[in-house]
Design a protein around this motif. Sequence first.
Motif, PDB file in Angstrom:
ATOM      1  N   GLU A  40      -2.334   2.653  -3.636  1.00  0.00           N
ATOM      2  CA  GLU A  40      -3.392   2.870  -2.662  1.00  0.00           C
ATOM      3  C   GLU A  40      -4.769   2.816  -3.304  1.00  0.00           C
ATOM      4  OE1 GLU A  40      -2.727   6.336  -0.279  1.00  0.00           O
ATOM      5  OE2 GLU A  40      -0.588   5.942  -0.182  1.00  0.00           O
ATOM      6  N   GLU A  69      -7.631   0.986  -5.245  1.00  0.00           N
ATOM      7  CA  GLU A  69      -8.051  -0.378  -5.524  1.00  0.00           C
ATOM      8  C   GLU A  69      -9.006  -0.365  -6.697  1.00  0.00           C
ATOM      9  OE1 GLU A  69      -9.282  -2.742  -2.165  1.00  0.00           O
ATOM     10  OE2 GLU A  69      -8.358  -1.283  -0.821  1.00  0.00           O
ATOM     11  N   SER A  99     -15.326  -5.522  -4.792  1.00  0.00           N
ATOM     12  CA  SER A  99     -14.162  -4.951  -4.124  1.00  0.00           C
ATOM     13  C   SER A  99     -13.674  -3.724  -4.873  1.00  0.00           C
ATOM     14  CB  SER A  99     -13.039  -5.985  -4.001  1.00  0.00           C
ATOM     15  OG  SER A  99     -12.567  -6.356  -5.269  1.00  0.00           O
ATOM     16  N   GLU A 122     -13.250   0.134  -6.072  1.00  0.00           N
ATOM     17  CA  GLU A 122     -14.154   1.224  -6.424  1.00  0.00           C
ATOM     18  C   GLU A 122     -15.286   0.703  -7.311  1.00  0.00           C
ATOM     19  OE1 GLU A 122     -11.956   4.478  -8.066  1.00  0.00           O
ATOM     20  OE2 GLU A 122     -10.737   4.690  -6.267  1.00  0.00           O
ATOM     21  N   HIS A 180     -14.419  -5.461   0.910  1.00  0.00           N
ATOM     22  CA  HIS A 180     -13.291  -4.737   0.326  1.00  0.00           C
ATOM     23  C   HIS A 180     -13.706  -3.583  -0.587  1.00  0.00           C
ATOM     24  CE1 HIS A 180     -10.359  -7.430   2.036  1.00  0.00           C
ATOM     25  NE2 HIS A 180     -11.115  -8.443   1.665  1.00  0.00           N
ATOM     26  N   THR A 189     -14.107   0.069  -1.425  1.00  0.00           N
ATOM     27  CA  THR A 189     -13.505   1.311  -0.937  1.00  0.00           C
ATOM     28  C   THR A 189     -14.294   2.536  -1.354  1.00  0.00           C
ATOM     29  OG1 THR A 189     -12.070   1.400  -2.884  1.00  0.00           O
ATOM     30  CG2 THR A 189     -11.180   0.331  -0.900  1.00  0.00           C
TER      31      THR A 189
END
Length: 149
Positions: free
Chosen positions: A31, A33, A51, A53, A82, A84
């Motif tokens: 989960e 990224e 994308s 963190e 993307h 997060t």
Amino acid sequence: MGEANTPHAVGSVEPAAAPGRDDVALVGTDEIEPGSVHVIVDDIHARVVLSGEIDADLSADLQQATEDVREAGLPVDVDVHHVTFMDSSGVAFLARLTSVTPGRVRLHNTPPTVKFLLEVTSIGTMLDIVEDEADGGPGAPRATEPAEG
């Protein structure tokens, strides 16, 4: 030093287990990224794709991406679809892009969490947030006015 059209990526970052807390469930690694930054340069613009963190673990990659964009000397589009998580490292990167780029940096596919961060740090005033069509991605035709309904 990397070339302007060379993508830059970062490996994964695993969460550390809490010492003495075997009963605490951590977020599964599937989960999380890991953060990455890629710079793609063509004849008319540079595209930066962020994308996962975007944090201090990417400092060297974000600095290299800034240098690649500066060397390209082209307008910049940043795809943040993307992303997060973003901390001050990501905000500082976006601010640096505005200082090395001709014209305004354009953010595409901006998630609500990134929009909020841009608002509270006031960096959003230095960037253009572009609302792309659902499937078009950066560079897709955009409506100039919101649809009335």
